[in-house]
Design a protein around this motif. Structure first.
Motif, PDB file in Angstrom:
ATOM      1  N   GLY A  91      28.861  -0.072  26.923  1.00 44.05           N
ATOM      2  CA  GLY A  91      29.190   0.717  26.231  1.00 44.05           C
ATOM      3  C   GLY A  91      28.803   0.911  24.895  1.00 44.05           C
ATOM      4  N   VAL A  92      28.586   0.124  24.284  1.00 43.73           N
ATOM      5  CA  VAL A  92      28.270   0.209  22.810  1.00 43.73           C
ATOM      6  C   VAL A  92      27.148   0.309  22.207  1.00 43.73           C
ATOM      7  N   CYS A  93      26.859   0.683  21.329  1.00 44.05           N
ATOM      8  CA  CYS A  93      25.314   0.737  21.019  1.00 44.05           C
ATOM      9  C   CYS A  93      24.883  -0.550  20.599  1.00 44.05           C
ATOM     10  N   TYR A  94      23.567  -0.723  20.485  1.00 45.98           N
ATOM     11  CA  TYR A  94      22.764  -1.639  20.683  1.00 45.98           C
ATOM     12  C   TYR A  94      22.657  -2.906  19.852  1.00 45.98           C
ATOM     13  N   ARG A  95      23.023  -2.026  18.264  1.00 43.08           N
ATOM     14  CA  ARG A  95      23.563  -2.583  17.377  1.00 43.08           C
ATOM     15  C   ARG A  95      24.518  -3.689  17.790  1.00 43.08           C
ATOM     16  N   THR A  96      26.158  -3.065  18.013  1.00 39.38           N
ATOM     17  CA  THR A  96      27.557  -3.592  17.836  1.00 39.38           C
ATOM     18  C   THR A  96      26.575  -4.785  19.088  1.00 39.38           C
ATOM     19  N   ALA A  97      26.302  -4.504  20.304  1.00 36.90           N
ATOM     20  CA  ALA A  97      25.568  -5.297  21.368  1.00 36.90           C
ATOM     21  C   ALA A  97      25.103  -6.666  20.172  1.00 36.90           C
ATOM     22  N   TRP A  98      23.659  -6.535  20.007  1.00 39.04           N
ATOM     23  CA  TRP A  98      23.563  -7.703  19.361  1.00 39.04           C
ATOM     24  C   TRP A  98      24.112  -8.685  18.203  1.00 39.04           C
ATOM     25  N   ARG A  99      25.335  -7.537  17.830  1.00 43.01           N
ATOM     26  CA  ARG A  99      26.515  -8.777  17.083  1.00 43.01           C
ATOM     27  C   ARG A  99      27.281  -9.902  17.663  1.00 43.01           C
ATOM     28  N   MET A 100      27.055  -8.547  18.718  1.00 48.65           N
ATOM     29  CA  MET A 100      27.757  -9.126  19.195  1.00 48.65           C
ATOM     30  C   MET A 100      27.440 -10.567  20.398  1.00 48.65           C
ATOM     31  N   LYS A 101      27.007 -10.074  20.793  1.00 53.41           N
ATOM     32  CA  LYS A 101      25.890 -11.348  21.258  1.00 53.41           C
ATOM     33  C   LYS A 101      25.367 -12.380  20.303  1.00 53.41           C
ATOM     34  N   HIS A 102      25.413 -11.979  19.640  1.00 51.91           N
ATOM     35  CA  HIS A 102      24.804 -13.345  17.935  1.00 51.91           C
ATOM     36  C   HIS A 102      25.585 -14.458  18.103  1.00 51.91           C
ATOM     37  N   LYS A 103      26.789 -13.626  17.725  1.00 51.80           N
ATOM     38  CA  LYS A 103      28.476 -14.179  17.077  1.00 51.80           C
ATOM     39  C   LYS A 103      29.329 -15.304  18.094  1.00 51.80           C
ATOM     40  N   LEU A 104      28.803 -14.210  19.848  1.00 48.27           N
ATOM     41  CA  LEU A 104      29.056 -15.571  20.524  1.00 48.27           C
ATOM     42  C   LEU A 104      28.137 -16.794  20.938  1.00 48.27           C
ATOM     43  N   MET A 105      26.664 -16.414  20.573  1.00 52.15           N
ATOM     44  CA  MET A 105      25.957 -17.361  20.972  1.00 52.15           C
ATOM     45  C   MET A 105      26.187 -18.399  19.526  1.00 52.15           C
ATOM     46  N   GLN A 106      26.792 -18.127  18.372  1.00 52.32           N
ATOM     47  CA  GLN A 106      27.045 -18.796  17.165  1.00 52.32           C
ATOM     48  C   GLN A 106      27.955 -18.992  17.627  1.00 52.32           C
ATOM     49  N   THR A 107      29.247 -19.511  18.615  1.00 50.33           N
ATOM     50  CA  THR A 107      30.089 -19.499  18.441  1.00 50.33           C
ATOM     51  C   THR A 107      29.576 -21.506  19.988  1.00 50.33           C
TER      52      THR A 107
END
Ligand SMILES: [Zn+2]
Length: 320
Positions: free
Chosen positions: A114-130
């Motif tokens: 339930g977040v906007c796409y840009r937020t979801a994109w950042r979360m996904k990429h931060k966790l993939m970076q992790t």
């Protein structure tokens, strides 16, 4: 069959996840445990003497060293830095990304959280970076099957994808045990399938004196110069998949492609190929530990330094 042991794992059910991570305070306790399992360690001076207070309802730590006095929040200096999202939302993202059998796109994450796409994109990429940083030092040892592949297209005749932005060359390596069962995988883009690029890859990703099996791509001979034994699998096409010494690299590669093709837009996927491949490898390397993946990813996230969106988007573009 070996795969069933993975597929029929109970994993972490959603009710069990919510019991463990359903409130903000439960998530704060979990992050504190992940970041400072013994006791607070000052990020500035590594001292442990401290006092605690609350700021805007969030726990804070102050270093007691008279020359330091740094104030720290639970999130500052971790991958959760600079975000106003509740930790419950972050933990749910960790849950979805780690328990999903295949890759979960930012679009799906947006809908689930339930977040906007840009937020979801950042979360996904931060966790993939992790995940990428967590496995960055992994080396394959013993019997290792390696293969060359392109994202966004197959290597046909050696020319496909050259210089194209939506095709990225990458190397996949799978180590197996003596019984022929797969152990670990490394998947990583390379600037091209040259001897120099393969030598650089093998220097970082293989333990000394491996038994390497590959197809006939000439550049793979680079591993011999590094002291590894090298066997070329002569057959091609379908027969090769049936050969024990290339079986697993082919299975992992075809599973990878199937899972990625359905989930991602080709161009963006290729630009950030190193993260998508690292995510797939991270999941593969922990395929027997489904239930423990949320706390393990949380520990990795607590150790991963903050990433701004600008830095996430600023990735080197390989020219092959
Ligand atoms: Zn300090």
């Amino acid at each position: 069959m070996a795969m069933n042991r993975i597929q029929f794992q109970p994993g972490l059910s959603l009710p069990a996840f919510l019991r463990r991570y359903g409130t903000e305070s439960a998530c704060e306790r979990a992050l504190q445990q992940a970041r400072w399992p013994q006791d607070f360690v000052c990020p500035a001076c590594a001292g442990t003497r401290h006092s605690r207070f609350e700021h805007r309802g969030r726990p804070m730590w102050q270093c007691s060293s008279s020359s330091c006095r740094k104030q720290s929040s639970l999130r500052a200096g971790t991958v959760f830095d600079n975000t106003k999202l509740p930790l419950t939302t972050w933990l749910l993202a960790l849950y979805l990304l780690s328990q999903s059998k295949t890759n979960l796109s930012a679009l799906e994450l947006m809908r689930h959280l339930g977040v906007c796409y840009r937020t979801a994109w950042r979360m996904k990429h931060k966790l993939m970076q992790t995940m990428s940083e967590r496995d960055a030092g992994r080396r394959l040892g013993g019997l290792v099957q390696i293969d060359d592949a392109y994202l966004g297209g197959e290597r046909n005749g050696g020319k496909a994808g050259r210089g194209s932005e939506n095709k990225r060359p990458f190397v996949i390596g799978v180590s197996t045990n003596e019984a022929g069962h797969p152990r670990h995988a490394v998947m990583e883009p390379v600037p091209g399938f040259t001897k120099a690029a393969l030598a650089e890859w093998a220097g970082r990703r293989l333990e000394p004196q491996c038994d390497v099996y590959s197809d006939g791509l000439g550049a793979f001979r680079a591993v011999v110069d590094l002291g590894h034994a090298h066997t070329v699998i002569q057959s091609s096409g379908r027969a090769a998949t049936e050969q024990a010494n290339s079986r697993w690299v082919n299975i992992v590669l075809s599973n990878l492609k199937r899972s990625l093709d359905g989930a991602y837009h080709a161009f963006a996927f290729c630009k950030y190929a190193h993260r998508y491949l690292a995510e797939a490898a991270w999941r593969f390397n922990r395929r027997f530990e489904l239930e423990a993946l949320v706390p393990r990813l949380l520990v990795a996230a607590a150790r991963c330094l903050p990433w701004s969106e600008r830095r996430l988007r600023n990735v080197p573009v390989y020219v092959s």
